[in-house]
Design a protein around this motif. Structure first.
Motif, PDB file in Angstrom:
ATOM      1  N   VAL A 257       0.828  -1.220   0.000  1.00 43.28           N
ATOM      2  CA  VAL A 257       0.000   0.000   0.000  1.00 43.28           C
ATOM      3  C   VAL A 257       0.857   1.262   0.000  1.00 43.28           C
ATOM      4  O   VAL A 257       1.822   1.367   0.769  1.00 43.28           O
ATOM      5  N   CYS A 258       0.492   2.216  -0.880  1.00 36.22           N
ATOM      6  CA  CYS A 258       1.073   3.560  -0.819  1.00 36.22           C
ATOM      7  C   CYS A 258      -0.061   4.569  -0.958  1.00 36.22           C
ATOM      8  O   CYS A 258      -1.227   4.217  -0.741  1.00 36.22           O
ATOM      9  N   LEU A 259       0.259   5.806  -1.315  1.00 31.84           N
ATOM     10  CA  LEU A 259      -0.783   6.828  -1.387  1.00 31.84           C
ATOM     11  C   LEU A 259      -1.584   6.732  -2.685  1.00 31.84           C
ATOM     12  O   LEU A 259      -2.803   6.634  -2.681  1.00 31.84           O
ATOM     13  N   GLY A 260      -0.872   6.736  -3.819  1.00 38.19           N
ATOM     14  CA  GLY A 260      -1.572   6.807  -5.101  1.00 38.19           C
ATOM     15  C   GLY A 260      -1.766   5.475  -5.812  1.00 38.19           C
ATOM     16  O   GLY A 260      -2.546   5.365  -6.739  1.00 38.19           O
ATOM     17  N   ASN A 261      -0.994   4.457  -5.403  1.00 37.81           N
ATOM     18  CA  ASN A 261      -0.957   3.158  -6.086  1.00 37.81           C
ATOM     19  C   ASN A 261      -0.505   3.287  -7.544  1.00 37.81           C
ATOM     20  O   ASN A 261      -0.924   2.525  -8.410  1.00 37.81           O
ATOM     21  N   ILE A 262       0.373   4.284  -7.780  1.00 38.90           N
ATOM     22  CA  ILE A 262       0.936   4.369  -9.138  1.00 38.90           C
ATOM     23  C   ILE A 262       2.467   4.440  -9.156  1.00 38.90           C
ATOM     24  O   ILE A 262       3.078   4.178 -10.185  1.00 38.90           O
ATOM     25  N   CYS A 263       3.098   4.814  -8.028  1.00 37.49           N
ATOM     26  CA  CYS A 263       4.570   4.888  -8.022  1.00 37.49           C
ATOM     27  C   CYS A 263       5.194   3.760  -7.204  1.00 37.49           C
ATOM     28  O   CYS A 263       5.841   2.866  -7.750  1.00 37.49           O
ATOM     29  N   ARG A 264       5.024   3.787  -5.869  1.00 38.93           N
ATOM     30  CA  ARG A 264       5.750   2.853  -5.000  1.00 38.93           C
ATOM     31  C   ARG A 264       5.106   1.474  -4.904  1.00 38.93           C
ATOM     32  O   ARG A 264       5.788   0.454  -5.063  1.00 38.93           O
TER      33      ARG A 264
ATOM     34  N   SER B 148      -7.849   8.046  -3.810  1.00 36.92           N
ATOM     35  CA  SER B 148      -8.746   7.577  -4.879  1.00 36.92           C
ATOM     36  C   SER B 148      -8.443   8.203  -6.238  1.00 36.92           C
ATOM     37  O   SER B 148      -9.096   7.910  -7.222  1.00 36.92           O
ATOM     38  N   TRP B 149      -7.422   9.060  -6.301  1.00 36.85           N
ATOM     39  CA  TRP B 149      -7.177   9.822  -7.543  1.00 36.85           C
ATOM     40  C   TRP B 149      -6.826   8.937  -8.733  1.00 36.85           C
ATOM     41  O   TRP B 149      -7.102   9.299  -9.869  1.00 36.85           O
ATOM     42  N   HIS B 150      -6.183   7.813  -8.493  1.00 36.58           N
ATOM     43  CA  HIS B 150      -5.630   7.049  -9.619  1.00 36.58           C
ATOM     44  C   HIS B 150      -6.282   5.687  -9.827  1.00 36.58           C
ATOM     45  O   HIS B 150      -5.659   4.778 -10.375  1.00 36.58           O
ATOM     46  N   ILE B 151      -7.536   5.566  -9.391  1.00 32.54           N
ATOM     47  CA  ILE B 151      -8.268   4.308  -9.606  1.00 32.54           C
ATOM     48  C   ILE B 151      -8.340   4.044 -11.119  1.00 32.54           C
ATOM     49  O   ILE B 151      -8.716   4.925 -11.900  1.00 32.54           O
TER      50      ILE B 151
ATOM     51  N   PRO C  51      10.557   6.913   0.495  1.00 36.49           N
ATOM     52  CA  PRO C  51      10.169   8.270   0.105  1.00 36.49           C
ATOM     53  C   PRO C  51       9.225   8.279  -1.093  1.00 36.49           C
ATOM     54  O   PRO C  51       9.310   7.399  -1.961  1.00 36.49           O
ATOM     55  N   ASP C  52       8.324   9.260  -1.102  1.00 36.39           N
ATOM     56  CA  ASP C  52       7.389   9.401  -2.213  1.00 36.39           C
ATOM     57  C   ASP C  52       8.131  10.058  -3.383  1.00 36.39           C
ATOM     58  O   ASP C  52       8.588  11.195  -3.261  1.00 36.39           O
ATOM     59  N   PRO C  53       8.289   9.346  -4.513  1.00 37.12           N
ATOM     60  CA  PRO C  53       9.101   9.880  -5.623  1.00 37.12           C
ATOM     61  C   PRO C  53       8.305  10.764  -6.592  1.00 37.12           C
ATOM     62  O   PRO C  53       8.852  11.266  -7.571  1.00 37.12           O
ATOM     63  N   TRP C  54       7.019  10.958  -6.330  1.00 42.51           N
ATOM     64  CA  TRP C  54       6.101  11.638  -7.249  1.00 42.51           C
ATOM     65  C   TRP C  54       6.651  12.962  -7.777  1.00 42.51           C
ATOM     66  O   TRP C  54       6.564  13.262  -8.956  1.00 42.51           O
ATOM     67  N   TYR C  55       7.289  13.774  -6.888  1.00 41.27           N
ATOM     68  CA  TYR C  55       7.767  15.095  -7.300  1.00 41.27           C
ATOM     69  C   TYR C  55       9.252  15.122  -7.655  1.00 41.27           C
ATOM     70  O   TYR C  55       9.824  16.186  -7.850  1.00 41.27           O
TER      71      TYR C  55
HETATM   72  P1  4NP Z   1       2.647   6.758  -4.754  1.00 42.74           P
HETATM   73  O1  4NP Z   1       3.014   8.224  -5.274  1.00 42.74           O
HETATM   74  O2  4NP Z   1       1.908   6.951  -3.442  1.00 42.74           O
HETATM   75  O3  4NP Z   1       3.990   6.124  -4.548  1.00 42.74           O
HETATM   76  O4  4NP Z   1       1.818   6.111  -5.812  1.00 42.74           O
HETATM   77  C1  4NP Z   1       2.052   9.214  -5.493  1.00 42.74           C
HETATM   78  C2  4NP Z   1       1.279   9.181  -6.636  1.00 42.74           C
HETATM   79  C3  4NP Z   1       0.333  10.173  -6.861  1.00 42.74           C
HETATM   80  C4  4NP Z   1       0.168  11.174  -5.932  1.00 42.74           C
HETATM   81  C5  4NP Z   1       0.927  11.192  -4.793  1.00 42.74           C
HETATM   82  C6  4NP Z   1       1.868  10.206  -4.569  1.00 42.74           C
HETATM   83  N1  4NP Z   1      -0.795  12.187  -6.170  1.00 42.74           N
HETATM   84  O5  4NP Z   1      -0.814  13.172  -5.410  1.00 42.74           O
HETATM   85  O6  4NP Z   1      -1.580  12.083  -7.126  1.00 42.74           O
END
Ligand code: 4NP
Length: 144
Positions: free
Chosen positions: A6-13, A41-44, A117-121
């Motif tokens: 589990v992570c925040l967006g379910n698209i990176c980590r 829920s942003w990336h369902i 770490p969250d790599p999103w940015y």
């Molecule tokens: P993740 O990264 O939790 O590793 O998938 C993120 C992906 C998207 C967002 C934040 C973190 N977002 O804000 O949309």
């Protein structure tokens, strides 16, 4: 064993963690069920972030077919262990726990409650994040 990453967006980590864990389970002959989800829920329905797809591909793992979904309370029934990437995921998942048995399933992916770490940015974080996740998944595959 059934494992949810589990992570925040379910698209990176967490898609990286799912792909790596699947790869290692296959390599080591473990009959494990592995899935991933996001607390948000942003990336369902979305595919993994292209930077995660690229980093995994570079390492010989294809995660392009995965699709985002949101963590649900019923995941506590389906999975034996729920691994989170950071403290915020930990709080979000624990808040949904119905009892102590649910709570006992939730663990940090990294030892000593260290955070992935969250790599999103930050594009430069995808390679080190891959390494961190790979090492953690290998420990889990080896030690259970
Ligand atoms: P993740 O990264 O939790 O590793 O998938 C993120 C992906 C998207 C967002 C934040 C973190 N977002 O804000 O949309």
């Amino acid at each position: 064993m059934k494992i949810l990453m589990v992570c925040l967006g379910n698209i990176c980590r967490s898609p990286l963690a799912e792909g790596i864990m699947r790869h290692l389970a296959e390599k080591k002959g473990l009959d494990w069920e592995i899935d991933s989800a996001g607390t948000g829920s942003w990336h369902i329905g979305d595919p993994p972030d292209h930077r995660s797809v690229k980093e995994a591909h570079r390492q010989g793992i294809d995660i392009s077919g995965l699709r985002g979904r949101q963590f649900q309370v019923k995941d506590f029934d389906t999975f034996d262990r729920i691994y989170v990437m950071d403290r915020s995921n930990y709080g979000d998942v624990l808040r949904k726990a119905r009892d102590e048995a649910d709570k006992a399933k939730v663990r940090f992916l990294l030892p000593n409650e260290a955070e992935v770490p969250d790599p999103w940015y930050d594009d430069a974080l995808f390679a080190p994040v891959y390494k961190l996740i790979y090492q953690a998944c290998e420990n889990i595959a080896d030690k259970g």
